[in-house]
Write an enzyme that holds these catalytic residues in place. Structure first.
Site, mmCIF file in Angstrom:
data_model
loop_
_atom_site.group_PDB
_atom_site.id
_atom_site.type_symbol
_atom_site.label_atom_id
_atom_site.label_comp_id
_atom_site.label_asym_id
_atom_site.label_seq_id
_atom_site.Cartn_x
_atom_site.Cartn_y
_atom_site.Cartn_z
ATOM 1 N N ILE A 14 0.704 -1.273 -0.006
ATOM 2 C CA ILE A 14 0.142 0.109 0.069
ATOM 3 C C ILE A 14 0.819 1.187 -0.076
ATOM 4 O O ILE A 14 0.366 2.387 -0.472
ATOM 5 C CB ILE A 14 -1.077 -0.088 1.217
ATOM 6 C CG1 ILE A 14 -2.037 1.168 0.897
ATOM 7 C CG2 ILE A 14 -0.238 0.069 2.597
ATOM 8 C CD1 ILE A 14 -3.332 0.668 1.898
ATOM 9 N N ASN A 27 -3.360 2.035 15.051
ATOM 10 C CA ASN A 27 -3.857 2.067 16.437
ATOM 11 C C ASN A 27 -4.387 3.162 17.140
ATOM 12 O O ASN A 27 -4.073 4.326 16.678
ATOM 13 C CB ASN A 27 -2.605 1.334 17.382
ATOM 14 C CG ASN A 27 -1.570 2.272 17.576
ATOM 15 O OD1 ASN A 27 -1.704 3.446 17.988
ATOM 16 N ND2 ASN A 27 -0.360 1.615 17.253
ATOM 17 N N GLY A 35 2.465 -4.174 11.419
ATOM 18 C CA GLY A 35 1.815 -4.460 9.998
ATOM 19 C C GLY A 35 1.751 -3.377 9.365
ATOM 20 O O GLY A 35 2.588 -2.520 9.007
ATOM 21 N N VAL A 36 0.447 -2.993 8.738
ATOM 22 C CA VAL A 36 0.533 -1.734 7.900
ATOM 23 C C VAL A 36 0.702 -0.570 8.565
ATOM 24 O O VAL A 36 1.416 0.238 7.782
ATOM 25 C CB VAL A 36 -1.117 -1.914 7.323
ATOM 26 C CG1 VAL A 36 -1.483 -0.693 6.517
ATOM 27 C CG2 VAL A 36 -1.310 -3.012 6.379
ATOM 28 N N ASP A 37 0.305 -0.426 9.549
ATOM 29 C CA ASP A 37 0.557 0.941 10.445
ATOM 30 C C ASP A 37 2.161 1.150 10.415
ATOM 31 O O ASP A 37 2.406 2.308 10.168
ATOM 32 C CB ASP A 37 0.093 0.717 11.604
ATOM 33 C CG ASP A 37 0.252 1.950 12.574
ATOM 34 O OD1 ASP A 37 0.129 3.072 11.929
ATOM 35 O OD2 ASP A 37 -0.174 1.892 13.868
ATOM 36 N N SER A 120 -8.223 -4.383 10.389
ATOM 37 C CA SER A 120 -8.481 -5.031 11.539
ATOM 38 C C SER A 120 -8.420 -6.601 11.318
ATOM 39 O O SER A 120 -8.575 -7.384 12.137
ATOM 40 C CB SER A 120 -9.926 -5.004 12.018
ATOM 41 O OG SER A 120 -10.108 -3.849 12.703
ATOM 42 N N THR A 121 -7.826 -6.965 10.054
ATOM 43 C CA THR A 121 -7.506 -8.317 9.974
ATOM 44 C C THR A 121 -6.330 -8.951 10.258
ATOM 45 O O THR A 121 -6.168 -10.023 10.435
ATOM 46 C CB THR A 121 -7.845 -8.630 8.571
ATOM 47 O OG1 THR A 121 -6.905 -8.271 7.697
ATOM 48 C CG2 THR A 121 -9.263 -8.436 8.199
ATOM 49 N N GLY A 122 -5.506 -8.165 10.550
ATOM 50 C CA GLY A 122 -4.055 -8.625 11.294
ATOM 51 C C GLY A 122 -4.190 -8.920 12.568
ATOM 52 O O GLY A 122 -4.934 -9.802 13.207
ATOM 53 N N TYR A 124 -5.209 -7.633 15.056
ATOM 54 C CA TYR A 124 -6.724 -7.342 15.641
ATOM 55 C C TYR A 124 -7.794 -8.542 15.457
ATOM 56 O O TYR A 124 -8.630 -8.472 16.031
ATOM 57 C CB TYR A 124 -7.162 -5.949 14.998
ATOM 58 C CG TYR A 124 -6.718 -4.848 15.791
ATOM 59 C CD1 TYR A 124 -5.588 -4.780 16.464
ATOM 60 C CD2 TYR A 124 -7.271 -3.583 15.736
ATOM 61 C CE1 TYR A 124 -5.026 -3.618 16.990
ATOM 62 C CE2 TYR A 124 -6.996 -2.470 16.190
ATOM 63 C CZ TYR A 124 -5.646 -2.546 16.843
ATOM 64 O OH TYR A 124 -5.270 -1.315 17.233
#
Length: 172
Positions: A14, A27, A35-37, A120-122, A124
């Protein structure tokens, strides 16, 4: 539901997309994480962290806008998805709010292209099939009402998640 041609699917990073906004599965502190964050914060550079410090965090289901800094994307829309607790804690409604808030914020800023990770799929733990179907449904509802958004990308980290989006869009 008919497939909307403004929706695109891809597998990749991304942080490499040159769009008006990428969405950060953030978060609540907005100060980076895994992750993405973490990937977005690393690619955007220290300016993103400095700008996020001024925002005072973000509640689950809300969205906040920053500049893209060193990213090819002009902006980052930060949204905090719910932690999956089995589904009885309103997680689906909160995840739906993430998509509505992000798309609404993009529209108010007159942005025409946006890319979403699977929020939210990681870590979380939101079940990916449900999350992908919900993302497609909320986006489709938004696009039915909004004529300004030209491009919505669901970008997946792996082929399995892209296949879930394809199924939700009725492309399989």
């Amino acid at each position: 539901m008919a497939y909307d041609r403004r929706i695109e699917l891809m597998t990749g990073d991304i942080t490499s997309l040159a769009v008006d906004a990428i969405v950060n599965a953030a978060n609540p502190s907005l100060l980076g994480g895994g992750g993405v964050d973490g990937a977005i914060h690393r690619a955007a550079g220290p300016g993103l962290l400095a700008e996020c410090r001024k925002l005072g965090g973000c509640k689950t289901g809300e969205a906040k806008l920053t500049a893209g800094h060193n990213l090819p994307a002009r902006h980052v829309i930060h949204t905090v998805g719910p932690v999956w607790r089995g589904g009885s804690g309103g997680e689906e409604a909160l995840l739906a709010l993430c998509y509505r808030a992000s798309l609404g914020l993009a529209a108010t800023q007159r942005l025409r292209s946006i890319a979403f990770p699977a929020i939210s799929t990681g870590v979380y733990g939101f079940p990916r099939p449900r999350a992908c179907a919900l993302a497609v449904d909320e986006t489709h509802r938004f696009l039915l009402k909004d004529g300004t958004m030209e491009r919505v990308i669901f970008i997946s980290f792996d082929d399995e998640t892209e296949a879930l989006y394809r199924r939700a869009l009725g492309l399989d």
